[in-house]
Design an enzyme around this catalytic site. Structure first.
Site, PDB file in Angstrom:
ATOM      1  N   TYR A 131       0.822  -1.031  -0.054  1.00  0.00           N
ATOM      2  CA  TYR A 131      -0.109   0.104  -0.096  1.00  0.00           C
ATOM      3  C   TYR A 131       0.769   1.104   0.128  1.00  0.00           C
ATOM      4  O   TYR A 131       1.723   1.377   0.843  1.00  0.00           O
ATOM      5  CB  TYR A 131      -0.825   0.171   1.052  1.00  0.00           C
ATOM      6  CG  TYR A 131      -1.656   1.141   1.329  1.00  0.00           C
ATOM      7  CD1 TYR A 131      -3.057   0.982   1.053  1.00  0.00           C
ATOM      8  CD2 TYR A 131      -1.374   2.195   2.418  1.00  0.00           C
ATOM      9  CE1 TYR A 131      -3.810   2.098   1.339  1.00  0.00           C
ATOM     10  CE2 TYR A 131      -2.198   3.240   2.423  1.00  0.00           C
ATOM     11  CZ  TYR A 131      -3.540   3.349   2.016  1.00  0.00           C
ATOM     12  OH  TYR A 131      -4.456   4.425   2.140  1.00  0.00           O
ATOM     13  N   CYS A 132       0.753   2.077  -1.187  1.00  0.00           N
ATOM     14  CA  CYS A 132       1.708   3.269  -1.116  1.00  0.00           C
ATOM     15  C   CYS A 132       0.931   4.329  -1.133  1.00  0.00           C
ATOM     16  O   CYS A 132       0.282   5.280  -2.235  1.00  0.00           O
ATOM     17  CB  CYS A 132       2.288   3.097  -2.462  1.00  0.00           C
ATOM     18  SG  CYS A 132       3.441   1.500  -2.744  1.00  0.00           S
ATOM     19  N   THR A 134       1.857   7.070   1.919  1.00  0.00           N
ATOM     20  CA  THR A 134       3.047   7.970   2.520  1.00  0.00           C
ATOM     21  C   THR A 134       4.211   8.338   1.690  1.00  0.00           C
ATOM     22  O   THR A 134       4.582   7.580   0.615  1.00  0.00           O
ATOM     23  CB  THR A 134       3.542   7.237   3.668  1.00  0.00           C
ATOM     24  OG1 THR A 134       2.355   6.946   4.540  1.00  0.00           O
ATOM     25  CG2 THR A 134       4.504   7.962   4.469  1.00  0.00           C
ATOM     26  N   PRO A 136       7.910  11.288   1.547  1.00  0.00           N
ATOM     27  CA  PRO A 136       9.102  12.054   2.331  1.00  0.00           C
ATOM     28  C   PRO A 136       8.365  13.163   2.936  1.00  0.00           C
ATOM     29  O   PRO A 136       8.801  13.399   3.797  1.00  0.00           O
ATOM     30  CB  PRO A 136      10.056  12.049   1.588  1.00  0.00           C
ATOM     31  CG  PRO A 136       9.904  10.951   0.413  1.00  0.00           C
ATOM     32  CD  PRO A 136       8.698  10.709   0.215  1.00  0.00           C
ATOM     33  N   ARG A 275       9.103 -18.007  38.919  1.00  0.00           N
ATOM     34  CA  ARG A 275      10.075 -16.958  39.341  1.00  0.00           C
ATOM     35  C   ARG A 275       9.524 -16.806  40.809  1.00  0.00           C
ATOM     36  O   ARG A 275       8.558 -16.562  41.102  1.00  0.00           O
ATOM     37  CB  ARG A 275      10.141 -15.644  38.476  1.00  0.00           C
ATOM     38  CG  ARG A 275      11.213 -14.495  39.091  1.00  0.00           C
ATOM     39  CD  ARG A 275      12.525 -15.011  38.781  1.00  0.00           C
ATOM     40  NE  ARG A 275      13.570 -14.108  39.039  1.00  0.00           N
ATOM     41  CZ  ARG A 275      14.582 -14.011  39.243  1.00  0.00           C
ATOM     42  NH1 ARG A 275      15.145 -15.260  38.957  1.00  0.00           N
ATOM     43  NH2 ARG A 275      15.338 -13.008  39.745  1.00  0.00           N
ATOM     44  N   GLN A 286       0.361  -9.653  46.244  1.00  0.00           N
ATOM     45  CA  GLN A 286      -0.852  -8.907  45.788  1.00  0.00           C
ATOM     46  C   GLN A 286      -0.685  -7.583  44.889  1.00  0.00           C
ATOM     47  O   GLN A 286      -1.321  -7.336  43.921  1.00  0.00           O
ATOM     48  CB  GLN A 286      -1.650  -8.465  46.991  1.00  0.00           C
ATOM     49  CG  GLN A 286      -3.097  -7.980  46.615  1.00  0.00           C
ATOM     50  CD  GLN A 286      -3.718  -7.808  48.032  1.00  0.00           C
ATOM     51  OE1 GLN A 286      -3.520  -6.870  48.651  1.00  0.00           O
ATOM     52  NE2 GLN A 286      -4.873  -8.415  48.346  1.00  0.00           N
ATOM     53  N   GLU A 371      -0.586   3.457   9.798  1.00  0.00           N
ATOM     54  CA  GLU A 371      -2.245   3.465   9.401  1.00  0.00           C
ATOM     55  C   GLU A 371      -2.930   4.836   9.904  1.00  0.00           C
ATOM     56  O   GLU A 371      -3.831   4.752  10.213  1.00  0.00           O
ATOM     57  CB  GLU A 371      -2.814   2.428   9.942  1.00  0.00           C
ATOM     58  CG  GLU A 371      -2.089   1.000   9.717  1.00  0.00           C
ATOM     59  CD  GLU A 371      -2.343   0.444   8.075  1.00  0.00           C
ATOM     60  OE1 GLU A 371      -2.135   1.497   7.342  1.00  0.00           O
ATOM     61  OE2 GLU A 371      -2.665  -0.706   7.861  1.00  0.00           O
TER      62      GLU A 371
END
Length: 388
Positions: A131-132, A134, A136, A275, A286, A371
Site C-alpha cells: 500500500y503506497c 505515504t 517523504p 520465578r 498482591q 495507518e
C-alpha cells in the site's frame, strides 16, 4: 414503564464459526509463526513461504469476495484472525493485514477484469501487495502527496517517491495513490503498479526498531509507464479509496497489537508462576496480582472496542470511521503499555532477546504511528464530534 419483552438482550459473544476461525488462526500461529519469530527478527527474514501456508487456510484474502478466491468473511472475523496470528509474530501478522487491505481495495473498487486478473493471486499470496500512500513530505497530511501521474495516451507516466512501504522489494503489486489532477484530495487517483514496471526502483531496506521480519523501503517512480487500465475507479476518487482501505487497516493493526499484548500477558503469567523472590512466587504478591488484573482488564476493554468498531464497519454505519479511529488509537496505545508492563514484570530477563518480550515491545511501538498516527486518530474523532 419500559416493556422488557420488546427485544432480545444484546449478544456479547462469538458464534461457533467465529470461534473455530479464531482457533484455527491461533493454532497456525502457535505451530508456524511462534517457533520462528525470534530467528526471523534477528535475520530480518521475510517468511513468504509461511505466509503462503496461511493463505492456504484463507488468510490471504480474509474479507475478499469468494468469487475471486477470497474467504468472504467479516471485519470482525478479520479482527479475530489477525489477533490470533499476532500472538505468533505481530510483524508478520501486520504485513498480512496490509496485504489484505490492499487486496480489498482492488476487490471493492476494481472492475471485473481487474478483480479477476489480480485478486485470486493476491488471495493465495502468490502475489504480494503493498500500500503506497505515504511520501517523504506527506505523512499525516496525506492529501498533500506529490507523486504525479500524467496521462499520455493509454498510459500514465508516474513520477515520485513513496516512503515506509511495507513489503517493498518482495511486492508484486503496488497500490499507489498519485496525483492526476489539481491540489487536494480530489486530485488523487489510485493505480495498480506491477513490481516489474520499468522506471520503478527501490530504496535500501530500512534499519528499524522493530518489524524486522518484513522489509520496509522507499519506492521510487521515474517516468514509469502504467496503463490507464490499471486505474481503480474514476480519476479523482483515489483519496476516498485510500481512506476506505485505512478504516479496515486500522482495525487490522489494532488487532495485531491486541495479539502481541495478549501473548505478552500469557508469557508473563507463566514466568511469574515459576520465578521466586523473597521466598514466594511472583504471582503470590498482591501488588503484582493487581498489575496483572489491570493488564487483563485493559486487553478486554481493547477487545470490546475493537469488536464494536469492526461490527460497525461491517454494517457500514455512519459512525464507522470514527469508531475505527477510536479503536486504533485506544487499542494500540493500551496494548503497547501492556507489553511494556510485561517486560517490567520480567525484570532483567524481559530485556533479553531470548524471552521474546522485548521484541513484542519493539514491534508494537510502530502501531501507534502507522495507518494514521494516533494523533490523527484523535483528530478524526474530534471532527466527528464538533465538525471541522
Amino acid at each position: 414503564m419500559l416493556n422488557p419483552s420488546t427485544g432480545a438482550s444484546p449478544k456479547f459473544s462469538l458464534g461457533e464459526d467465529q470461534i473455530a476461525v479464531r482457533d484455527i488462526a491461533r493454532a497456525f500461529a502457535d505451530e508456524v509463526f511462534a517457533p520462528n519469530a525470534l530467528a526471523w527478527d534477528e535475520a530480518k527474514h521475510f517468511p513468504v513461504t509461511e505466509m503462503r501456508k496461511a493463505a492456504e487456510l484463507g488468510m490471504g484474502g480474509v474479507y475478499i469476495s469468494e468469487d475471486v478466491g477470497g474467504s468472504g468473511l467479516s471485519r470482525l472475523d478479520a479482527a479475530l484472525i489477525f489477533e490470533a496470528l499476532a500472538t505468533g509474530c505481530p510483524t508478520v501478522a501486520a504485513y498480512m493485514s496490509i496485504h489484505n487491505m490492499a487486496a480489498w481495495m482492488i476487490d471493492a473498487y476494481g472492475s471485473d477484469e481487474q478483480r479477476k486478473k489480480w485478486v485470486p493471486k493476491l488471495c493465495s499470496m502468490d502475489y504480494l501487495a503493498s500500500y503506497c500512500l505515504t511520501e517523504p513530505g506527506a505523512g499525516s497530511d496525506a492529501a498533500a502527496l506529490a507523486t504525479r501521474a500524467v496521462r499520455d495516451g493509454d498510459d500514465y507516466v508516474l513520477s515520485g517517491q513513496k516512503q515506509f512501504i511495507s513489503g517493498a522489494g518482495a511486492g508484486d503489486l503496488y497500490v499507489v495513490m498519485a496525483r492526476t489532477g489539481g491540489d487536494g484530495p480530489s486530485g488523487i487517483s489510485t493505480l495498480i503498479v506491477p513490481g516489474d514496471t520499468a522506471g520503478l526502483s527501490l530504496g535500501a531496506n530500512e534499519r528499524k526498531m522493530g518489524w524486522n521480519a518484513q522489509p520496509t523501503r522507499a519506492v521510487v517512480f521515474e517516468n514509469a509507464r502504467v496503463p490507464v487500465a490499471n486505474r481503480l475507479g474514476e480519476e479523482g476518487i483515489g483519496f476516498k479509496i485510500a481512506m476506505a482501505g485505512l478504516d479496515g487497516g486500522r482495525l487490522n493493526i489494532a488487532a495485531c497489537s491486541l495479539g502481541g499484548a495478549q501473548i505478552a500477558l500469557e508469557k508473563t503469567l507463566a514466568y511469574m508462576k515459576e520465578r521466586k523472590a523473597f521466598g514466594r512466587r511472583l504471582d503470590e504478591f498482591q501488588a503484582l496480582q493487581f498489575r496483572l488484573a489491570d493488564m487483563a482488564t485493559a486487553l478486554e476493554a481493547s477487545r470490546t472496542l475493537l469488536w464494536r468498531a469492526a461490527a460497525a464497519l461491517d454494517r457500514n454505519d455512519a459512525d464507522a470511521t470514527a469508531l475505527c479511529a477510536m479503536a486504533k488509537r485506544f487499542v494500540t496505545d493500551t496494548c503497547f503499555d501492556v507489553a511494556n508492563q510485561a517486560l517490567q514484570l520480567h525484570g532483567g530477563y524481559g530485556y533479553l532477546a531470548e524471552f521474546g518480550i522485548e521484541k513484542l515491545v519493539r514491534d508494537l511501538r510502530v502501531h501507534q504511528i502507522l495507518e494514521g498516527t494516533n494523533e490523527i486518530m484523535r483528530l478524526i474523532v474530534a471532527r466527528s464530534l464538533v465538525g471541522r
